[in-house]
Design a protein around this motif. Sequence first.
Motif, PDB file in Angstrom:
ATOM      1  N   ILE A 127     -12.460   7.863   9.646  1.00  0.00           N
ATOM      2  CA  ILE A 127     -11.948   6.978  10.684  1.00  0.00           C
ATOM      3  C   ILE A 127     -10.719   7.593  11.344  1.00  0.00           C
ATOM      4  CG2 ILE A 127     -10.526   5.563   9.133  1.00  0.00           C
ATOM      5  CD1 ILE A 127     -12.436   4.320  12.205  1.00  0.00           C
ATOM      6  N   LYS A 186      -7.564   2.743   6.826  1.00  0.00           N
ATOM      7  CA  LYS A 186      -8.291   2.700   5.576  1.00  0.00           C
ATOM      8  C   LYS A 186      -7.493   3.287   4.419  1.00  0.00           C
ATOM      9  CE  LYS A 186     -12.666   4.616   3.947  1.00  0.00           C
ATOM     10  NZ  LYS A 186     -13.244   3.407   3.401  1.00  0.00           N
ATOM     11  N   ASN A 220      -3.595  -9.680  -3.906  1.00  0.00           N
ATOM     12  CA  ASN A 220      -4.144  -9.424  -2.569  1.00  0.00           C
ATOM     13  C   ASN A 220      -4.569  -7.992  -2.454  1.00  0.00           C
ATOM     14  OD1 ASN A 220      -3.737 -11.935  -1.670  1.00  0.00           O
ATOM     15  ND2 ASN A 220      -1.982 -11.481  -0.359  1.00  0.00           N
ATOM     16  N   ASP A 221      -5.615  -7.771  -1.714  1.00  0.00           N
ATOM     17  CA  ASP A 221      -6.006  -6.391  -1.481  1.00  0.00           C
ATOM     18  C   ASP A 221      -5.367  -5.946  -0.178  1.00  0.00           C
ATOM     19  OD1 ASP A 221      -9.196  -4.630  -1.186  1.00  0.00           O
ATOM     20  OD2 ASP A 221      -7.120  -3.958  -1.094  1.00  0.00           O
ATOM     21  N   PRO A 222      -4.374  -5.058  -0.251  1.00  0.00           N
ATOM     22  CA  PRO A 222      -3.677  -4.702   0.983  1.00  0.00           C
ATOM     23  C   PRO A 222      -4.531  -3.858   1.936  1.00  0.00           C
ATOM     24  CG  PRO A 222      -2.628  -3.685  -0.934  1.00  0.00           C
ATOM     25  CD  PRO A 222      -3.867  -4.327  -1.398  1.00  0.00           C
ATOM     26  N   THR A 223      -5.740  -3.440   1.509  1.00  0.00           N
ATOM     27  CA  THR A 223      -6.541  -2.656   2.441  1.00  0.00           C
ATOM     28  C   THR A 223      -7.466  -3.525   3.283  1.00  0.00           C
ATOM     29  OG1 THR A 223      -8.318  -2.327   0.852  1.00  0.00           O
ATOM     30  CG2 THR A 223      -6.545  -0.702   0.870  1.00  0.00           C
ATOM     31  N   GLU A 224      -7.439  -4.841   3.044  1.00  0.00           N
ATOM     32  CA  GLU A 224      -8.280  -5.728   3.854  1.00  0.00           C
ATOM     33  C   GLU A 224      -7.503  -6.157   5.077  1.00  0.00           C
ATOM     34  OE1 GLU A 224     -10.768  -7.994   0.381  1.00  0.00           O
ATOM     35  OE2 GLU A 224     -10.003  -9.145   2.071  1.00  0.00           O
ATOM     36  N   LEU A 225      -7.927  -5.687   6.226  1.00  0.00           N
ATOM     37  CA  LEU A 225      -7.210  -6.024   7.445  1.00  0.00           C
ATOM     38  C   LEU A 225      -7.939  -7.107   8.210  1.00  0.00           C
ATOM     39  CD1 LEU A 225      -6.428  -2.472   8.775  1.00  0.00           C
ATOM     40  CD2 LEU A 225      -4.951  -3.958   7.469  1.00  0.00           C
ATOM     41  N   GLU A 226      -7.171  -7.933   8.896  1.00  0.00           N
ATOM     42  CA  GLU A 226      -7.847  -8.886   9.762  1.00  0.00           C
ATOM     43  C   GLU A 226      -8.260  -8.151  11.031  1.00  0.00           C
ATOM     44  OE1 GLU A 226      -4.644 -11.604  10.162  1.00  0.00           O
ATOM     45  OE2 GLU A 226      -3.928 -10.576  11.946  1.00  0.00           O
ATOM     46  N   VAL A 274     -14.310  -1.085  13.109  1.00  0.00           N
ATOM     47  CA  VAL A 274     -14.812  -0.821  11.768  1.00  0.00           C
ATOM     48  C   VAL A 274     -14.096   0.406  11.228  1.00  0.00           C
ATOM     49  CG1 VAL A 274     -16.834  -0.025  10.484  1.00  0.00           C
ATOM     50  CG2 VAL A 274     -17.069  -1.834  12.196  1.00  0.00           C
ATOM     51  N   TYR A 275     -13.593   0.319  10.003  1.00  0.00           N
ATOM     52  CA  TYR A 275     -12.956   1.501   9.419  1.00  0.00           C
ATOM     53  C   TYR A 275     -13.590   1.944   8.129  1.00  0.00           C
ATOM     54  CZ  TYR A 275     -10.114  -2.065   7.005  1.00  0.00           C
ATOM     55  OH  TYR A 275      -9.674  -3.145   6.286  1.00  0.00           O
ATOM     56  N   GLY A 276     -14.623   1.239   7.681  1.00  0.00           N
ATOM     57  CA  GLY A 276     -15.323   1.658   6.470  1.00  0.00           C
ATOM     58  C   GLY A 276     -16.514   0.746   6.308  1.00  0.00           C
ATOM     59  N   THR A 298       0.839  -1.201   0.000  1.00  0.00           N
ATOM     60  CA  THR A 298       0.000   0.000   0.000  1.00  0.00           C
ATOM     61  C   THR A 298       0.861   1.232   0.000  1.00  0.00           C
ATOM     62  OG1 THR A 298      -1.110  -1.276   1.681  1.00  0.00           O
ATOM     63  CG2 THR A 298      -2.100   0.812   1.075  1.00  0.00           C
ATOM     64  N   MET A 330      -0.729  -8.729  10.257  1.00  0.00           N
ATOM     65  CA  MET A 330      -0.443  -7.594   9.394  1.00  0.00           C
ATOM     66  C   MET A 330       0.178  -6.489  10.233  1.00  0.00           C
ATOM     67  SD  MET A 330      -3.516  -7.445   6.690  1.00  0.00           S
ATOM     68  CE  MET A 330      -2.526  -6.486   5.609  1.00  0.00           C
TER      69      MET A 330
END
Lengths: 667, 160, 178
Positions: free
Chosen positions: B61, B48, C26-32, C135-137, A300, A383
């Motif tokens: 956020i 985000k 991979n979508d790097p904006t998907e966080l666990e 939650v961030y979005g 990113t 992560m």
Amino acid sequence: MYPELGQLALIIGLLLAVLLATVPLAGAMTGRDSLQAFARPLSAGMFVFTGLSFAVLTHAFMVDDFSVAYVANNSNSMLPWYYKFSAVWGGHEGSLLLWILMLAGWTLAVAIFSRKLPSVMVSQVLSVMGMICVGFFLFIIITSNPFERILPNIPADGRDLNPLLQDIGLILHPPMLYMGYVGFSVAFAFAIAALINGKLDAAWARWSRPWTTVAWSFLTLGIALGSWWAYYELGWGGWWFWDPVENASLLPWLSGTALMHSLAVTEKRGVFKSWTVLLAIVTFSLSLLGAFLVRSGVLTSVHSFANDPERGTFLLALLGITVVCSLTLYAFRAPVVHVRSRYGTLSRETFLLLNNVLLVAATLLVALGTLYPLVLDYLNMGMLSIGEPFYNATFSPLAVAAGLLLGAGIFSRWKKTDGGWMGRKLLWPLAVSILVTAAVMLNYGGFAPWAFAGVFAAAWVTLATVWDLWDKSASRKGRWHGLKRQSRSYYGMVLGHLGMAMVMAGATVVSNYGIARDVRMVPGGSADVGDYTVVFNYIGERQGPNFTAQYGEFDVFLDGRQVASLHPEKRNYPVGMSVMTEADIDAGFFRDVFVAIGERISDEAWAIRLQYKPLVRWLWLGSLIMAIGGFLAIADKRYRIRVKAKAAASSGENAQPVGAKPSEAGT
Amino acid sequence: MRFIPVVLAALLALALPAHADSPEFYDFDTRAEEQRFRNLIAELRCPKCQNQNIADSNAPISKDMRDQVYLMMQAGATNDEIVGSLVDRFGEFVKYKPPVDRRTIILWAFPAIAVFGGLLIVAGVVLRSRRRGSDEPALSPEEKARVEQMLSDKDPSSRS
Amino acid sequence: MKRLMLFLPLVLALAVGVFLAAGIGNDPTELESARVGKPVPEFSLESLHQPGEMLDQSVFQGEVSLLNVWGEWCPACWDEHEYLMWLANDKGVRIIGLNYKDQRENAFRFLGRLGDPYQTIIFDPRGSLGFDLGVYGAPETFVIDAQGVVRYRHVGVVNERVWEEILLPVVNQARGNS
């Protein structure tokens, strides 16, 4: 009709690249001069057609041809003409075309400036460059064609260039950066050629050096421009974020610096050959890695182009093939036989070797930090983010160590240095460095350990460099004569090191003593930052070519006297529907005062960001001086010596290249 | 008639945004506190955004996270508690400083490892070169003669 | 030995290549989520439909449910809503809605247009429960088990692929345990 011509030109370019990659190399392998003779014309032809393609794309932008998808996505009829021009490389496809243009340009440059080299060598080098071109031509034609059309529904107008990019930074930064990235392909090609034909010697190092130095200088400029642009454009006063894409440009720079120094040793002393070749391969590989990271979306970053797995895969394949083939060739063909040369513990060889260790350590550190989140994610270990706090703690000690080593190393001599003599020479710079550092600490308001270390290292390098220059320019015919007598190569080194010290000083001082404040201000009110007082006069509105703006007037005072009047703005770009903060900066050699408008808090009050940035300009001035040093070094007259017709002399077997000065003071 | 103003006041009260707790601007009592806030938000990452800290990011956020930092500071929490509360909710990802644990020990120790390893290599190289007996001339006698000839018209005080 | 050392860079490069290849796509904006394995945070918020009726974390007890974070302002939420309707009505999945940073009128307009798959909707105009959940979005969808423990958090729209491949296995596992 024209865009199709542009695409055709690219295809012809690809064909020429394929020929360039194969024919001269075949000629070199079989010893047929007739085949080798194709190298230069093919290089020229490839450049012509690439240039044509680039010209066609540029034309499409200048005439607002929105039938071309890339133009429609990156331009707008209201865009000023100079931004239309730079918008050519504002997106992925066009910037890739710029990259290929530079690649073709460097190939042609090598073809033109290599008359003195043996034709076998030239053929091999140009063929390797041709291979690289083939890879990139395939990439652009197959996955990233800038000439794709949107027919029959041609949009009435374009989506506009991202306002962040509507700036002189876009005009300068990518071209300089690419000149650097792509320029390292020349050193790479020379290394591969040397591995192929087995002639890895001082002559090879001598030919590679100017190309490497020029590429390094451009990369230095490119990185500095990026930092400067981010600083004033983004409105937050930051100049380096350790973002993956930024790191991607720093990696080849660090490795390229090691390469430059290693080449110097190989040229002068014939040692470190394996290291030098490896560094040449690694540096260009890091350039390619950078291209991959920016365009694949794997990491990113605010700087990345859009995420596209197909392009990512292609680029990774390109990177993979290049790296695997070159490193395999290296593993099999690099020399393992030790050169029979001795050097002492405090010799210049040792110092440069240590310097390279530090630079390689720094390169690996930045690479590790950048890629580590990827590795952990792959291993399902979570992560993590790795950012500025990490690098501040780990990179700084390496930089300081390199600085300390540099200062001492300036007084080292090839083969052997007398420890006592060196120690005595260094006493004076040591003492003055401590004093200077103490003075700086006092001036800026206090001792901080890292601040001390950084400023000391910078002062140490500066004083040692100047002391050495003073020493060397002593002459019976007077100081001026002594100064004139030093070579450009030497002065290049001096400037390179002084520039480095300036960057270190600037980075240290601005990081430790800079002040940033977010304050609530109403028109008529004032706030202070550092020793400066900022008065908020009023806020008004104005109209720009493709935006409307609210702008404020702020007067800056120091000790009661006004030093500046600043007009930061908040711009609204209707086409892209974005709001941009344009800071206004009172720039000075010793400090910047920086004002940016934040959010409106109430009817009257605004959040204003004020910054005091001591020595921030030294970052970019120092970089400029480093780059000038590089350009000066290659203007040295040894690179312009005409070799006489005696072909035997230039066969490359000699440890001493004919006609060169056997030793240049300090380089 | 008299209750009209009351009704108007009530309607007005209902029309105000319910974001009473979200500060429009972060006020601090001392410069030190202000600086502490700035340092904290510079080291926290917006979950985000495309790699921005919450100081520079405009995302909603980020604003929420800045609010949390500010409110906890006003309530007297320590830096660790503040960062911890955000990590609890959003994960380790929001810290720009990676933790020092089993996974990251190589990362943090790397400079020391690399430099130490490098010094070993250098020591090995230098010692090996010293052990290699007498220096053999790099130039053959003919080459030496040519070098002498080239050097003969140069300034005698140039050094290597 | 020395020759072997020269293969080291190649080996390192190949290792790096493996990691890079794995990262593509991979979508790097998907966080666990950091809330997995922990109970839903305590909260006391109004129900969207019945202002004044307070809901708290006990609303998750007793049955495995999806918690869907949505808002009228979120374009992707409009896209995924049809599938949520199908999940709730045709598959009988209990979905609890978290109306995040929204306004009542807008939320009702949304539901009126697209239908209401939610057994209950928590009204979170300030996003406080969302914040506590990390939650961030929007849209985000959580799998909460019958004891009110968070089992999984998905970022992005829920569609057939996401349901079949990602959420359903978690739901089944949660059901198996309860």
